[in-house]
Write an enzyme that holds these catalytic residues in place. Structure first.
Site, PDB file in Angstrom:
ATOM      1  N   CYS A 263      -1.345 -18.332 -13.261  1.00  0.00           N
ATOM      2  CA  CYS A 263      -2.483 -18.067 -13.313  1.00  0.00           C
ATOM      3  C   CYS A 263      -3.044 -18.540 -14.652  1.00  0.00           C
ATOM      4  O   CYS A 263      -2.028 -18.661 -15.416  1.00  0.00           O
ATOM      5  CB  CYS A 263      -2.826 -16.617 -12.940  1.00  0.00           C
ATOM      6  SG  CYS A 263      -2.461 -15.491 -14.342  1.00  0.00           S
TER       7      CYS A 263
ATOM      8  N   ARG B 273       3.223 -14.618 -14.642  1.00  0.00           N
ATOM      9  CA  ARG B 273       2.997 -13.534 -13.660  1.00  0.00           C
ATOM     10  C   ARG B 273       4.023 -13.486 -12.518  1.00  0.00           C
ATOM     11  O   ARG B 273       3.232 -13.509 -11.289  1.00  0.00           O
ATOM     12  CB  ARG B 273       1.572 -13.285 -13.463  1.00  0.00           C
ATOM     13  CG  ARG B 273       0.651 -13.180 -14.824  1.00  0.00           C
ATOM     14  CD  ARG B 273      -0.548 -12.665 -14.585  1.00  0.00           C
ATOM     15  NE  ARG B 273      -0.828 -11.399 -14.516  1.00  0.00           N
ATOM     16  CZ  ARG B 273      -2.352 -10.663 -14.130  1.00  0.00           C
ATOM     17  NH1 ARG B 273      -3.300 -11.716 -14.164  1.00  0.00           N
ATOM     18  NH2 ARG B 273      -2.528  -9.736 -14.391  1.00  0.00           N
TER      19      ARG B 273
ATOM     20  N   ARG C   7     -15.797 -11.047 -11.581  1.00  0.00           N
ATOM     21  CA  ARG C   7     -14.562 -10.135 -10.837  1.00  0.00           C
ATOM     22  C   ARG C   7     -14.470  -8.753 -11.457  1.00  0.00           C
ATOM     23  O   ARG C   7     -13.993  -7.882 -10.895  1.00  0.00           O
ATOM     24  CB  ARG C   7     -13.423 -10.871 -11.355  1.00  0.00           C
ATOM     25  CG  ARG C   7     -13.301 -12.388 -10.736  1.00  0.00           C
ATOM     26  CD  ARG C   7     -11.922 -12.915 -10.942  1.00  0.00           C
ATOM     27  NE  ARG C   7     -11.143 -12.177 -10.590  1.00  0.00           N
ATOM     28  CZ  ARG C   7      -9.699 -12.248 -11.199  1.00  0.00           C
ATOM     29  NH1 ARG C   7      -9.279 -13.082 -11.768  1.00  0.00           N
ATOM     30  NH2 ARG C   7      -8.989 -11.220 -10.455  1.00  0.00           N
TER      31      ARG C   7
HETATM   32  C1  UD1 Z   1      -2.152  -5.249 -14.477  1.00  0.00           C
HETATM   33  C2  UD1 Z   1      -3.605  -5.328 -14.329  1.00  0.00           C
HETATM   34  C3  UD1 Z   1      -4.112  -6.239 -15.437  1.00  0.00           C
HETATM   35  C4  UD1 Z   1      -3.291  -5.921 -16.595  1.00  0.00           C
HETATM   36  C5  UD1 Z   1      -1.868  -5.810 -16.705  1.00  0.00           C
HETATM   37  C6  UD1 Z   1      -1.244  -5.391 -17.766  1.00  0.00           C
HETATM   38  C7  UD1 Z   1      -4.445  -4.668 -12.134  1.00  0.00           C
HETATM   39  C8  UD1 Z   1      -4.950  -5.052 -10.827  1.00  0.00           C
HETATM   40  N1  UD1 Z   1      -4.175  -5.456 -13.144  1.00  0.00           N
HETATM   41  O1  UD1 Z   1      -1.609  -6.572 -14.053  1.00  0.00           O
HETATM   42  O2  UD1 Z   1      -5.471  -6.134 -15.548  1.00  0.00           O
HETATM   43  O3  UD1 Z   1      -3.668  -6.964 -17.553  1.00  0.00           O
HETATM   44  O4  UD1 Z   1      -1.565  -4.796 -15.549  1.00  0.00           O
HETATM   45  O5  UD1 Z   1      -1.726  -4.357 -18.187  1.00  0.00           O
HETATM   46  O6  UD1 Z   1      -3.939  -3.546 -12.289  1.00  0.00           O
HETATM   47  N2  UD1 Z   1       5.930  -9.155 -14.766  1.00  0.00           N
HETATM   48  C9  UD1 Z   1       7.256 -10.027 -14.082  1.00  0.00           C
HETATM   49  N3  UD1 Z   1       7.724  -9.477 -13.097  1.00  0.00           N
HETATM   50  C10 UD1 Z   1       7.056  -8.682 -12.013  1.00  0.00           C
HETATM   51  C11 UD1 Z   1       5.849  -8.121 -12.514  1.00  0.00           C
HETATM   52  C12 UD1 Z   1       5.373  -8.397 -13.766  1.00  0.00           C
HETATM   53  O7  UD1 Z   1       7.923 -10.497 -14.951  1.00  0.00           O
HETATM   54  O8  UD1 Z   1       7.413  -8.620 -10.926  1.00  0.00           O
HETATM   55  C13 UD1 Z   1       5.599  -9.448 -15.944  1.00  0.00           C
HETATM   56  C14 UD1 Z   1       4.310 -10.031 -15.859  1.00  0.00           C
HETATM   57  O9  UD1 Z   1       4.402 -11.394 -16.088  1.00  0.00           O
HETATM   58  C15 UD1 Z   1       3.869  -9.868 -17.361  1.00  0.00           C
HETATM   59  C16 UD1 Z   1       4.181  -8.273 -17.508  1.00  0.00           C
HETATM   60  O10 UD1 Z   1       5.265  -8.297 -16.507  1.00  0.00           O
HETATM   61  O11 UD1 Z   1       4.188 -10.381 -18.270  1.00  0.00           O
HETATM   62  C17 UD1 Z   1       3.282  -7.378 -17.264  1.00  0.00           C
HETATM   63  O12 UD1 Z   1       2.622  -7.656 -15.903  1.00  0.00           O
HETATM   64  P1  UD1 Z   1       2.059  -6.368 -14.834  1.00  0.00           P
HETATM   65  O13 UD1 Z   1       1.844  -5.363 -15.671  1.00  0.00           O
HETATM   66  O14 UD1 Z   1       2.826  -6.587 -13.598  1.00  0.00           O
HETATM   67  O15 UD1 Z   1       0.557  -7.073 -14.739  1.00  0.00           O
HETATM   68  P2  UD1 Z   1      -0.065  -6.667 -13.269  1.00  0.00           P
HETATM   69  O16 UD1 Z   1       0.318  -5.548 -12.804  1.00  0.00           O
HETATM   70  O17 UD1 Z   1      -0.248  -7.978 -12.609  1.00  0.00           O
END
Ligand code: UD1
Length: 418
Positions: free
Chosen positions: A118, A123, A398
């Site tokens: 994205c 992500r 959004r």
């Molecule tokens: C949520 C929020 C978003 C915010 C983000 C960080 C929602 C709907 N969205 O996104 O607005 O910017 O938290 O505060 O609540 N990662 C991995 N593996 C995974 C999951 C995450 O490597 O399985 C990494 C991601 O690439 C990123 C980091 O962890 O670098 C944090 O991501 P994450 O907290 O999961 O973001 P979202 O939950 O998608």
């Protein structure tokens, strides 16, 4: 033809603005409807494109949704008629993966498109999947889809390698119906995680520790209905505080919860803004000219990555040099190129941006690239000399409810053009 926002900069914003409910709390809470046959009543649901997208996804899975236009939404999922989150929905909104946990918990089966890249980074959802596997789901990858199957989930101890907000929420929703106790370690502590835990508890779930990095969930056989008012959006609140600060105005943000935004408030003060806080209210008085300050994004209670672009825009006008370090997402400086077109002096290298403040931004046509980057361009436009035209406004829609109307009431000259 996509809409644009036309902003004539220079007005000092003044007055009061009401914050809508948090988008990032509404989305998982709507998904929680998949966990029960009983009706869920959510109050204060924001009217946003992402909310509509998740509604469409849930409708395809068997959820009946009625909204009366006042923010009250009833969701009822008497039975599941599908178990898939299709690629066209997941690719427009990554939060769609949050149906995974509840679907597997309720029916033992889910098929969810992998989000892919994205705009703000890779992500992946590997941590969601690892956690589900620990709860006993069998995970396979097929044609770009993740397929999860389970004959009843079992509680487990899950330690996240890094803090993930939707990962924590997804696994919380899977664990509430699992047999036995689940412990989530290194869990996200964001207020939206806590708000989801409140809703699940009202539905009959047994959850302790939400808001800390260790969440303990004791599975129950079934969940019932509940009524819940979604918490206010700390990112929207922060954005309006920045709008007050960057225009040197005085803005009262109602629905801003001080404890949900400690790092942003601290940095606003370091940048020279004067703050006054009350019960669900923060008032900002903007400085003559912002002062420079450094900040590093981090999971809650650190500085929210979703406020990074807006804060950078404020510091772009500071009297001196600031350094921003982005630690949450790897590619979240896309607003920089656009801000430069408005006269900002910002250099990036890897996850660091060095900002040398300029005295003013100059209006220009700019293009929104993602939700929060778009907000930062609007802020720059409010402070700029002349006219700024922000295109690709659908990114803003959004996550910001009636943005131009709310800013207009504060005295901004902003209008939407088709
Ligand atoms: C949520 C929020 C978003 C915010 C983000 C960080 C929602 C709907 N969205 O996104 O607005 O910017 O938290 O505060 O609540 N990662 C991995 N593996 C995974 C999951 C995450 O490597 O399985 C990494 C991601 O690439 C990123 C980091 O962890 O670098 C944090 O991501 P994450 O907290 O999961 O973001 P979202 O939950 O998608």
């Amino acid at each position: 033809m996509a809409a644009t926002l036309v902003i004539e900069g220079g007005a000092k914003l003044k007055g009061e603005v009401w914050i809508s409910a948090a988008k990032n709390a509404a989305l998982p809470q709507m998904c929680a409807s998949l966990l029960t046959e009983a009706p869920l009543i959510l109050e204060n649901v924001p009217d946003l494109a992402d909310v509509a997208t998740i509604g469409k996804l849930l409708a395809g899975l068997g959820t009946r949704i009625t909204a009366d236009g006042s923010g009250r939404m009833a969701l009822e999922t008497p039975g599941l008629v599908g178990h898939e989150a299709p690629y066209d929905l997941v690719s427009t909104m990554r939060a769609s993966v949050m149906v995974l946990g509840p679907l597997v918990a309720r029916s033992g089966r889910a098929r969810v498109a992998l989000p892919g890249g994205c705009a703000i980074g890779l992500r992946p959802i590997d941590l969601h999947l690892k956690g589900l596997a620990a709860l006993g789901a069998e995970i396979t990858l097929n044609q770009g889809y993740v397929e999860a199957q389970a004959q009843g989930l079992r509680g487990a101890r899950i330690r996240f390698d890094l803090v993930t907000v939707t990962g924590t929420e997804n696994l919380m929703m899977a664990a509430v119906l699992a047999e036995g106790t689940t412990v989530l370690e290194n869990a996200a502590r964001e207020p939206e995680v806590v708000d989801l835990a409140h809703l699940l508890a009202k539905m009959g779930a047994k959850i302790e520790g939400a808001g800390s990095d260790r969440i303990e969930i004791e599975g129950v056989k079934e969940l019932g209905g509940a009524q819940h008012r979604i918490l206010p959006d700390r990112i929207e609140a922060g954005t309006y505080l920045m709008a007050g600060a960057i225009t040197g105005g005085t803005v009262t943000v109602r629905g801003a919860i001080r404890d949900d935004m400690p790092a942003v408030l601290a940095k606003l003060e370091e940048a020279g803004a004067t703050l006054e806080t009350g019960s669900e209210l923060v008032r900002v008085v903007g400085p003559e000219r912002p002062r420079p300050t450094d900040f590093v994004t981090a999971p809650f209670p650190g500085f929210a990555t979703d406020m990074q672009a807006q804060m950078m825009t404020l510091l772009g006008l500071a009297d001196g040099e600031s350094v921003v370090t982005e630690t949450v997402f790897e590619n979240r400086f896309m607003h920089v190129a656009e801000l430069r077109r408005m006269g900002a002096r910002i250099e990036t290298e890897g996850n660091r941006a060095v900002i040398r403040g300029v005295e003013r931004y100059l209006g220009a046509p700019v293009m929104a690239t993602d939700l929060r980057a778009s907000a930062s361009l609007v802020l720059a436009g409010l402070a700029a000399t002349g006219i700024t035209v922000v295109s690709r406004v659908y990114h803003l829609d959004r996550g910001y409810e009636r943005l131009e109307e709310k800013l207009g009431k504060l005295g901004a000259s902003i209008r939407r053009e088709p």
